[in-house]
Enzyme design. Sequence first.
Site, PDB file in Angstrom:
ATOM      1  N   SER A   1     -11.003   1.834   5.939  1.00 64.67           N
ATOM      2  CA  SER A   1     -10.112   1.822   4.772  1.00 64.67           C
ATOM      3  C   SER A   1      -9.709   0.434   4.304  1.00 64.67           C
ATOM      4  O   SER A   1      -9.265   0.266   3.169  1.00 64.67           O
ATOM      5  CB  SER A   1      -8.848   2.644   5.072  1.00 64.67           C
ATOM      6  OG  SER A   1      -9.130   4.017   5.020  1.00 64.67           O
TER       7      SER A   1
ATOM      8  N   LYS B   1       0.845  -1.197   0.000  1.00 64.59           N
ATOM      9  CA  LYS B   1       0.000   0.000   0.000  1.00 64.59           C
ATOM     10  C   LYS B   1       0.881   1.247   0.000  1.00 64.59           C
ATOM     11  O   LYS B   1       1.863   1.328   0.753  1.00 64.59           O
ATOM     12  CB  LYS B   1      -0.925  -0.015   1.218  1.00 64.59           C
ATOM     13  CG  LYS B   1      -1.921   1.138   1.232  1.00 64.59           C
ATOM     14  CD  LYS B   1      -2.912   1.015   2.380  1.00 64.59           C
ATOM     15  CE  LYS B   1      -3.881   2.192   2.372  1.00 64.59           C
ATOM     16  NZ  LYS B   1      -4.880   2.111   3.455  1.00 64.59           N
TER      17      LYS B   1
ATOM     18  N   SER C   1      -9.358   3.458   1.899  1.00 65.88           N
ATOM     19  CA  SER C   1      -8.186   3.921   1.179  1.00 65.88           C
ATOM     20  C   SER C   1      -7.344   2.788   0.585  1.00 65.88           C
ATOM     21  O   SER C   1      -6.445   3.024  -0.219  1.00 65.88           O
ATOM     22  CB  SER C   1      -7.298   4.746   2.115  1.00 65.88           C
ATOM     23  OG  SER C   1      -6.838   3.968   3.207  1.00 65.88           O
TER      24      SER C   1
END
Length: 466
Positions: free
Chosen positions: A180, A81, A156
Amino acid sequence: MTDLTVDSTARAQAAAVRSGEISAAELLELHLDRIEERNPELNAIVSLDAERARSAAAVADQVQGSGGELGPLHGLPFAVKDTHALKGWRTTYGSPLFADAVADHDDLLVERIRAAGAVFIGKTNVPEFAAGSHTFNTVFGVTRNPRDPSRSAGGSSGGAACALASGMVPLADGSDMGGSLRNPASFCGVVGMRPSLGRVPEWPLYNQWESTSVGGPMARNVGDLALLLSVIAGPDPRAPQALGDPGSTFAPPLEPASLAGLRVACSVDLGGALVVDHEVADVVRASAARLSDAGAAVADAHPDLSLADDTFRTLRAWHFQAKLGALLAEHPTSFKPSLEANIRAGEPLTGADVARAYTQRTALSETMRLFFGDHDVLLLPTSQVPPFPVEQEFPETINGQEMPDYLAWMRSAYFITVTGCPAISVPAGTTADGLPVGIQLVARHGADRRLLEVAAAVEALLATTR
C-alpha cells in the site's frame, strides 16, 4: 523574495520557514494554489480545510517569530492518510459507514507529525478500509494518476502518492500491508518505504501483536523520506514490539552508499513466482545493468519465498475478519465485494491455519537472514505492472495471463511483507507511454538506515537516465 516553490524539496521548504525566508502562511498559500489547480482533476486530497490550516500556519509563524523551539517539520503543509486518525478532523477510512466520522484522537504516527510542527490541511484519499491497491471509494470517488489521469494512482496510499507527485504536499504518510506504500510510489514516480517491522510503531491497534501492516514515509526523494522517517520512527511504551533505535538515527543528511562492491541480488520474477509486465521487467534489468556498470557486484539470485503466498493470504484474511467481521455482519451491504470476500475468507480459518501461517512466516524470516549473509540488497520490481486504467479495480491480465483475483498482481510487494524486512520503492524509469516504474530494494530486518543510504545512491545513479 524567494526561489522556493511547492516542487522544492521538503528539506528546503522546512529550512526556509526556519530561517524566515518564507513564512508558514506563505508556504501554505503556495500549496493551496497547487491544490486548487490539480486536485479537482486528481482527487488526491479529501476533507480539505483551508481556513483551519491558515489558522495553524499563523500559530506556526508566531512560534517561529517568538524564538520558540521548532520541530523538524515546522510549518510544512501536511495531509494525513484517511485511515490514520487526526483528532478533530473527518476520518472516513474510505467507508460509507464512517463518512461523517470525526476522530477523537491522533494515531501515534499523526501525534508525532503534529509534534514535529506540521500544518495539517486535510486527508489523502484511500480505498475502502485501505483494501486493494487502487484508490477509490463511494465517499470521495477515485484518485487519478498525476502523470496520466486516465490511469490508477495505486493504493492504498494512492492519494498520498498522487498529492506528493503533483506538488500538493511536500511529504506524506502511508501504511503498507501488501504494497500500500510501495505500489502507489511506483505508479506515481515517488519514493515510498515499508520500514522494518517495529520501526514505526502504531497505536491504537485492535491487536498490538498483529504485524502485517506497518506505517511508513513517502516523499519525492530519498533525503526527504529520511526526514519524515526520523519523525515517525522510534520506540513508544504503548507499542510493545517497537524497535529501540530513536528516530534521529534516520535523520538527514544521508551519505549515499558506495555502489562499488555492493552485493546486489537481482530477480525480475523471484524464480518464476511472479508474472511481470514486459516493460516493468525491462526497467528492472536496465537498473541492474546500471548498478553493475557503477561497480556493484550484481548477481541473478533470489530467496526461496514459496511459502509467502499462503502465509500472506492466510494472515490477511484472518486480520480482516478479526478487525471487520463484526462490522460486516452488522452492515452486510456496506462493503465493496472484493473486501467482503476477503473478510469472509477469514471465517473458516482455524487455529491450526493461523499457526501454520506464523510458522511459515518464521521460516521466511530465517530464509531472509541467511540470504542477506551473501547479499547486501535484493532488487526486484515494486509492482508487477505499470499504472493500469482507472476504470479497472485491478489488472485482470499480465502479459496475456489472467490474474485469478485482485491480490495476485501484487505478489512482488506482499511476498516481501511477510519477511518483515524493510523495502523501498525508488523511481527507475518509464514505459514507452511515459508511465512511471519503480524498483524495489530490500535489506535485512533492522537495516533501515543502510537501505536509505543504498537507495540514495541508486536514486542518484538512475536519475541521470530517467
